[in-house]
Structures are given as structure tokens and as C-alpha cells.
Write an enzyme that holds these catalytic residues in place. Structure first.
Site, mmCIF file in Angstrom:
data_model
loop_
_atom_site.group_PDB
_atom_site.id
_atom_site.type_symbol
_atom_site.label_atom_id
_atom_site.label_comp_id
_atom_site.label_asym_id
_atom_site.label_seq_id
_atom_site.Cartn_x
_atom_site.Cartn_y
_atom_site.Cartn_z
ATOM 1 N N GLN A 121 9.502 19.226 3.304
ATOM 2 C CA GLN A 121 9.232 18.370 4.972
ATOM 3 C C GLN A 121 7.952 18.944 4.983
ATOM 4 O OE1 GLN A 121 11.482 16.109 6.168
ATOM 5 N NE2 GLN A 121 13.728 16.586 5.370
ATOM 6 N N TYR B 188 20.078 13.898 -3.747
ATOM 7 C CA TYR B 188 18.779 13.193 -3.599
ATOM 8 C C TYR B 188 17.568 14.486 -3.045
ATOM 9 C CZ TYR B 188 20.447 9.207 -2.381
ATOM 10 O OH TYR B 188 21.564 7.743 -2.136
ATOM 11 N N GLU C 21 19.150 14.530 -8.947
ATOM 12 C CA GLU C 21 17.302 13.926 -8.345
ATOM 13 C C GLU C 21 17.270 13.108 -9.638
ATOM 14 O OE1 GLU C 21 14.029 13.188 -7.082
ATOM 15 O OE2 GLU C 21 15.701 14.204 -5.707
ATOM 16 N N ASP D 159 20.796 13.806 0.810
ATOM 17 C CA ASP D 159 19.659 13.564 2.101
ATOM 18 C C ASP D 159 18.317 12.112 1.476
ATOM 19 O OD1 ASP D 159 17.146 14.102 3.601
ATOM 20 O OD2 ASP D 159 16.610 16.216 2.666
ATOM 21 N N CYS E 287 16.162 10.930 8.068
ATOM 22 C CA CYS E 287 15.123 10.336 8.137
ATOM 23 C C CYS E 287 14.843 9.199 9.462
ATOM 24 C CB CYS E 287 13.403 10.857 7.542
ATOM 25 S SG CYS E 287 13.985 9.618 6.315
#
Length: 294
Positions: free
Chosen positions: A128, A156, A177, A225, A251
Site C-alpha cells: 500500500q 489476494y 496469491e 483484498d 480500492c
């Protein structure tokens, strides 16, 4: 991430204009770390001095640990990456850009602390933009997750941003992932934080969700996420897993709203929503939503 292009006899670095392929050159980014902003003009000037239109540079990835900038150059393919050696040599001469490498070749790593855990990352692995906001997001996820959990799925999962703190409040975390570099960092991060109860799974999230079978009520929590396009492709599979709780980190409010509506149809109740201003003075916002099974 900065795009790079050769135009009108010189190299430029910057971004794509929103909604188009038009390029916009920049000398700094108002929401970036000061060390990143010191590196950008050095990169631009160095590229201008090289002036080789055949230089196989496609993107410049820049991160910071709050002390220095770390830079990864990408040429798109391994073969193209060979042609970036001269640029690495030139950039490494400057203090602002000394930590530079080509993607996949001795990429520079850096460490940072979030919520009491130590992480290692590199510019090509996603982290981030703000450590402080990210830490607030992690703390919120852990607060809403509760303790005494048996099995948690982290979709994720990246470098273990949520998986590592979740491992401290659960018996088992299944971290999924697709990016191998990020997963390698996650494995390293789990070891250096003494969290041995994480199982790392390196496949696409939709393949994982669509190809597994869990007993009813065997999953306490799913944390996801996803990228900006959201999680539409995995919602059916998540509903079949039927976790007691879902914590959705988003997001993009638009795709979050769409996916929350779908999850409501699957019997999930929206309990809490909390926004985080990851990019001040822009309309972008990170949002965390907590859902529970009715």
C-alpha cells in the site's frame, strides 16, 4: 508505478491520463513518499542523458521504506531486461537512485514494520502507498476478525499483509496469491515473524475457490483484498464455502457496492463499513466492509 516512453527525441516518465492512452510526464507525485519524489527527476534526467530510443524500458517501479527509494526497471521480457544494464549502472551512481535493479535480477529488498510485524518487500511486489493508513487497515481487519478463529482464508494475500497478523488470532490461515514474487516475500515474512500456521497457495484465486471443497461451517472467516475490478468471478464459490464472516477490502467503491449486493443475495448481512483515505486530495478511497452470514 511510472510508465516510460520515448517521444520527440527524449525519454519521459509519468502516468497514463485517466481513461485514455495519453501520457502525462511528471517530476513528482503529491501523494508519494519524499524519497520517491527525489528519485523521479534523477530518473528523468538520466534517461534524457542516455537518449537511446531503442532502450527497452517499459515501466519504472519505485517504493520506499521511509529512508531511501528502491527502484525496479522492467523491460517486459527477460530478453529485453538485458538491455537495461547500462541504465542500472548510470542510476546507481546517484544517491537518490542507488538501490536499482532489473526485475527478476537481484531486485533490491527493503524492510518495514506494520502493527508490530516485520515485512520484507521489493518494488515489484504490491504494498500500500501509505504505511500509516495500511497499519490502520490491518488493525481494523484484526479487530473485526475477532480471536479464537480456527480456519481463515486470505485471498489476494500478497506479501502477507493481512495473513501474518491473522495467523496470531487463528489456528490456520490459507493464503492464496498468484504472484510468485509476492508469495516468496510472504513465505519469508512468515518465517521472520514466527508465524508457522500459514499455508501459502500459489494459484489464481478463482481456480482455488472453484476447485476446493470445505465442510459446512468449517471456514470461520474469508478476507479478500481484490484488484480494482473486484471479486465478481469468485462470489459464487465464496457462497458455497459459506464462511461465518467475510471481510472485504476494496480500492473501488463501485465494484465493492456491486459485490456487496451479490453477497446480500447469498445471505450475508452488511454489519460495518469503514473508509480509509489512502490517497489524500484525490477521490480514491480504500474501504473495508464486514459481512456476517444470516
Amino acid at each position: 508505478n511510472l510508465s516510460s516512453w520515448f517521444y520527440a527525441g527524449s525519454w519521459h516518465v509519468g502516468y497514463n491520463q485517466e481513461g485514455s492512452a495519453r501520457k502525462v510526464s511528471v517530476d513528482s507525485c503529491p501523494v508519494a513518499d519524499e524519497h520517491v519524489n527525489r528519485a523521479i527527476p534523477v530518473i528523468s534526467k538520466t534517461l534524457g542523458n542516455i537518449g537511446d530510443p531503442a532502450l527497452p524500458l517499459e515501466k519504472v517501479l519505485i517504493s520506499s521504506d521511509g529512508k531511501k527509494a528502491y527502484i525496479t526497471l522492467t523491460g517486459g521480457t527477460r530478453k529485453k531486461g538485458e538491455g537495461l544494464k547500462s541504465l542500472v549502472t548510470h542510476l546507481a551512481r546517484h544517491e537518490e537512485t542507488e538501490n536499482v535493479a532489473v526485475i527478476g535480477r537481484d531486485e533490491k529488498e527493503f524492510d518495514f514494520i506494520l502493527s508490530g510485524n516485520r515485512y520484507t518487500a521489493s518494488p515489484s511486489s504490491f504494498i500500500q502507498a501509505s504505511y500509516a493508513v495500511n497499519e490502520a487497515m490491518i488493525d481494523t481487519v484484526i479487530e473485526w476478525a475477532g480471536d479464537g478463529l480456527e480456519t481463515v482464508i486470505d485471498l489476494y494475500s500478497g506479501i502477507g499483509n493481512f495473513a501474518i497478523p491473522l495467523a496470531r488470532v487463528s489456528e490456520l490461515v490459507l493464503a492464496v496469491e498468484i504472484n510468485r514474487r509476492s508469495l516468496n516475500h510472504a513465505v519469508k515474512n512468515a518465517k521472520q515473524n514466527d508465524t508457522g500456521n500459514i499455508e501459502f497457495i500459489n494459484i489464481p484465486v478463482d481456480e482455488y475457490i472453484g476447485g476446493i471443497a470445505f465442510e459446512d461451517n468449517s471456514i470461520d472467516l474469508v478476507v479478500l483484498d481484490p484488484p480494482r475490478e473486484g471479486a465478481r468471478d469468485i462470489l459464487d464459490g465464496m457462497a458455497e464455502i459459506a464462511p461465518g464472516k467475510i471481510i472485504y477490502v476494496s480500492c473501488d467503491p463501485a465494484t465493492l457496492s456491486r459485490d456487496l449486493k451479490a453477497l446480500a443475495a447469498y445471505g450475508y448481512c452488511l454489519e460495518k463499513v469503514k473508509p480509509f483515505d489512502m490517497f489524500p486530495q484525490t477521490y480514491h478511497v480504500e474501504t473495508i466492509a464486514l459481512l456476517t452470514k444470516k
